[in-house]
Motif scaffolding. Structure first.
Motif, short mmCIF file in Angstrom:
data_model
loop_
_atom_site.label_atom_id
_atom_site.label_comp_id
_atom_site.label_asym_id
_atom_site.label_seq_id
_atom_site.Cartn_x
_atom_site.Cartn_y
_atom_site.Cartn_z
N SER A 56 0.85 -1.21 0.00
CA SER A 56 0.00 0.00 0.00
C SER A 56 0.87 1.25 0.00
O SER A 56 0.60 2.21 -0.73
CB SER A 56 -0.94 0.01 1.21
N SER B 205 -4.51 -0.07 6.11
CA SER B 205 -3.40 -0.04 5.15
C SER B 205 -3.25 1.31 4.45
O SER B 205 -2.14 1.87 4.40
CB SER B 205 -3.56 -1.16 4.11
N TRP B 206 -4.35 1.85 3.93
CA TRP B 206 -4.23 3.09 3.15
C TRP B 206 -4.04 4.31 4.05
O TRP B 206 -3.31 5.24 3.69
CB TRP B 206 -5.45 3.26 2.24
#
Ligand SMILES: Cc1cc2nc3c(=O)[nH]c(=O)nc-3n(C[C@H](O)[C@H](O)[C@H](O)COP(=O)(O)OP(=O)(O)OC[C@H]3O[C@@H](n4cnc5c(N)ncnc54)[C@H](O)[C@@H]3O)c2cc1C
Length: 370
Positions: A18, A354-355
């Motif tokens: 990511s 994650s992002w």
């Protein structure tokens, strides 16, 4: 002349990929160094990204920044969903409890959130012997892992990232030919960066292959988490456990467990053991409740006989939490005159955050690199 800068990302789990993807979109050339090759390896409990279930719900993670990271993550998932990114799905998810439960902090961020009082008389998963006392439902993102993870890896590689398969040792950090290094090595950080916080939650997943998608009466896919109460399902030290059902294109994921522990210097699990009643499936001992609770609920709710589906696989993975307070590490450190940005310790929410974490890494880079 290209203005792109070079950056090294250690690790190609969900955190590393990511970060790599986001940095590629912002003028960075990325080299990923990873001990494990995700295109080959399929079972190593220390490589968490082989195992996520993978719901986008912030749980089993500790950080004061959870809310902002989660919100940021959700906005990236929204954009990916709009682009029809492979494997990213959204469907109705139920969280159900056989005893009372306070609303979760994430409730405010979930689309179409409603409580048991509002849907008690309409469709929801049930167990024949355990009445549901509390619960909620909402629309939730899920990453269908056998589609989402390879698609993310491919998109990063196709955008020009180099993937070097190498197990780094502490001394190698001095000689890395990069000014900027993002550390997404997960549990590898214990040795690589002398992190003494080694707390893990071990998780068991039972994968039922070639099983159909299960739908509610409206024809929509559904999933659930069910907490039967500590007297029915608990760990060795008495912590209440829940089970979860997530449908995927390649079958059902039946979880789960959250057994607390650590690894010894030989990498052997020294934490809570799977207590009785347990059951051996696919050569691995798992808590029997994972099988029996789902068997009852799947039959009661969908008329599905779990015994009919005999192609089964068990997976065991570690969620690396680091420590019970402020476990997530998202910060810079100067080592050997180089900028390191740490991004690890996501516990049971590495996919979920994650992002948001990748975005935070990008902000730290902007702040620290002229
Ligand atoms: C059973 C289970 C269910 C889960 N369910 C969910 C869920 O529903 N939702 C969710 O959000 N999360 C879930 N998680 C958590 C999620 O899987 C993790 O938080 C996430 O995968 C962590 O990813 P990561 O990239 O940070 O670390 P990892 O995936 O562990 O990757 C670490 C990387 O670093 C590399 N590395 C390590 N040491 C070195 C070294 N010395 N040199 C070079 N490379 C090195 C490894 O090879 C690997 O590439 C679950 C986890 C488990 C175990």
């Amino acid at each position: 002349m290209s203005k792109r800068r070079n950056v090294c990302v250690i690790g190609c789990g969900i955190s590393g990929l990511s970060v790599a993807k986001l940095l590629q979109q912002h003028e960075f050339n990325v080299t990923i160094v990873s001990e494990s090759d995700p295109r080959i390896i399929h079972s190593d409990p220390t490589f968490s990204s082989l195992f996520p279930a993978a719901s986008v719900i912030p749980r089993s993670v500790n950080s004061g920044e959870i809310d902002s990271l989660f919100e940021e993550s959700l906005s990236h998932f929204d954009a990916l969903h709009e682009q029809q990114f492979p494997g990213l799905k959204i469907h109705e998810h139920f969280e159900l409890f056989a005893s009372g439960k306070d609303l979760p902090g994430y409730a405010q961020y979930m689309d179409a959130f409603s409580t048991l009082e509002e849907f008690r008389d309409s469709f929801h998963p049930t167990h024949s012997g355990l009445a549901i006392q509390a619960g909620w439902k909402f629309n939730c993102y899920f990453a269908d892992w056998s589609l989402y993870y390879p698609a993310l890896l491919n998109s990063v590689l196709e955008a020009g990232a180099e993937l070097q398969i190498q197990s780094l040792e502490k001394d190698d950090l001095r000689d890395l030919p990069f000014d900027i290094v993002v550390n997404c090595s997960g549990l590898g950080s214990v040795e690589l960066f002398n992190d003494p916080n080694g707390l893990l939650y071990r998780g068991h997943l039972l994968q039922i292959l070639e099983a159909p998608m299960l739908k509610n009466p409206n024809g929509d896919t559904v999933s659930y988490n069910f907490s039967p109460g500590a007297e029915i399902y608990h760990t060795e030290s008495g912590n209440a456990q829940d089970v979860y059902f997530y449908p995927r294109s390649d079958g059902w994921i039946l979880g789960g467990s959250r057994q607390e522990g650590r690894l010894d210097e030989h990498g052997i699990w020294t934490g809570e053991q799977t207590i009785s009643p347990n059951i051996e499936i696919d050569g691995t001992v798992i808590p029997e409740q994972i099988f029996t609770l789902h068997k009852n609920i799947l039959y009661e709710t969908f008329g599905m006989e779990l015994d009919r589906f005999t192609k089964r696989k068990v997976k065991v993975g570690y969620r690396y939490l680091r420590k019970k307070e402020e476990g997530l590490r998202l910060e810079t450190e100067e080592i050997h005159n180089r900028l390191f940005i740490h991004n690890y310790g996501h516990g049971g929410a590495g996919v979920t955050l994650s992002w948001g974490c990748a975005e935070k890494v990008r902000q730290l880079l902007r702040k620290n690199v002229s």
